[in-house]
Scaffold this motif. Structure first.
Motif, mmCIF file in Angstrom:
data_model
loop_
_atom_site.group_PDB
_atom_site.id
_atom_site.type_symbol
_atom_site.label_atom_id
_atom_site.label_comp_id
_atom_site.label_asym_id
_atom_site.label_seq_id
_atom_site.Cartn_x
_atom_site.Cartn_y
_atom_site.Cartn_z
ATOM 1 N N THR A 154 0.839 -1.204 0.000
ATOM 2 C CA THR A 154 0.000 0.000 0.000
ATOM 3 C C THR A 154 0.869 1.247 0.000
ATOM 4 O OG1 THR A 154 -1.787 -1.172 1.101
ATOM 5 C CG2 THR A 154 -1.829 1.228 1.231
ATOM 6 N N ALA A 155 1.921 1.245 0.807
ATOM 7 C CA ALA A 155 2.847 2.386 0.820
ATOM 8 C C ALA A 155 3.490 2.556 -0.555
ATOM 9 C CB ALA A 155 3.913 2.197 1.898
ATOM 10 N N ASP A 156 3.878 1.450 -1.190
ATOM 11 C CA ASP A 156 4.483 1.507 -2.525
ATOM 12 C C ASP A 156 3.486 2.026 -3.568
ATOM 13 O OD1 ASP A 156 6.815 0.505 -1.412
ATOM 14 O OD2 ASP A 156 6.490 -1.548 -2.146
ATOM 15 N N ALA A 157 2.234 1.576 -3.477
ATOM 16 C CA ALA A 157 1.206 2.045 -4.415
ATOM 17 C C ALA A 157 0.948 3.538 -4.238
ATOM 18 C CB ALA A 157 -0.082 1.252 -4.229
ATOM 19 N N PHE A 158 0.970 4.007 -2.995
ATOM 20 C CA PHE A 158 0.792 5.435 -2.716
ATOM 21 C C PHE A 158 1.933 6.232 -3.334
ATOM 22 C CE2 PHE A 158 1.190 9.003 0.491
ATOM 23 C CZ PHE A 158 0.102 9.733 0.022
#
Length: 120
Positions: free
Chosen positions: A103-107
């Motif tokens: 999720t952090a990477d997608a953000f």
């Protein structure tokens, strides 16, 4: 709606409707955007605690950040979507998605792709 008629057809989805929790759904969904449901851990500045309580209510699991007394850690369950990321982005540098890494990477990828529109 035009030409509405009453029928004797049995309604489908009654069981789903009975188990549907609109409050839970609205806390997880940002705008009309659905997405994969995830439990996300976020670090945020202490002055934002009310923002998380207002948005997520009792479903927000909030604790002190023992490594930084100026912030707290919150675990929330949300539907991951561009609108969720926009909400996080709106809180500025005062928040950080800690997990899951995906999720952090997608953000970060979303931020990078938008930033490309402004890099000259």
């Amino acid at each position: 709606m035009q030409s509405i008629t009453v029928t004797n057809t049995a309604r489908t989805g009654k069981e789903l409707f009975q188990s549907f929790d609109i409050v839970d759904y609205s806390r997880k969904t940002f705008g009309m955007f659905g997405g994969k449901e995830e439990t996300v851990t976020i670090e945020a500045a202490n002055f934002l605690v009310g923002v998380f309580i207002d948005r997520f209510g009792e479903s927000a699991n909030i604790r002190p950040n023992f490594d930084n007394p100026d912030s707290f850690i919150v675990r929330i369950t949300v539907n991951i979507s561009p609108q969720f990321f926009a909400w996080v982005f709106g809180l500025g540098k005062n928040v950080k998605i800690l997990s899951p890494d995906s999720t952090a990477d997608a953000f970060k990828s979303m931020i990078d792709s938008v930033a490309e529109n402004y890099c000259r």
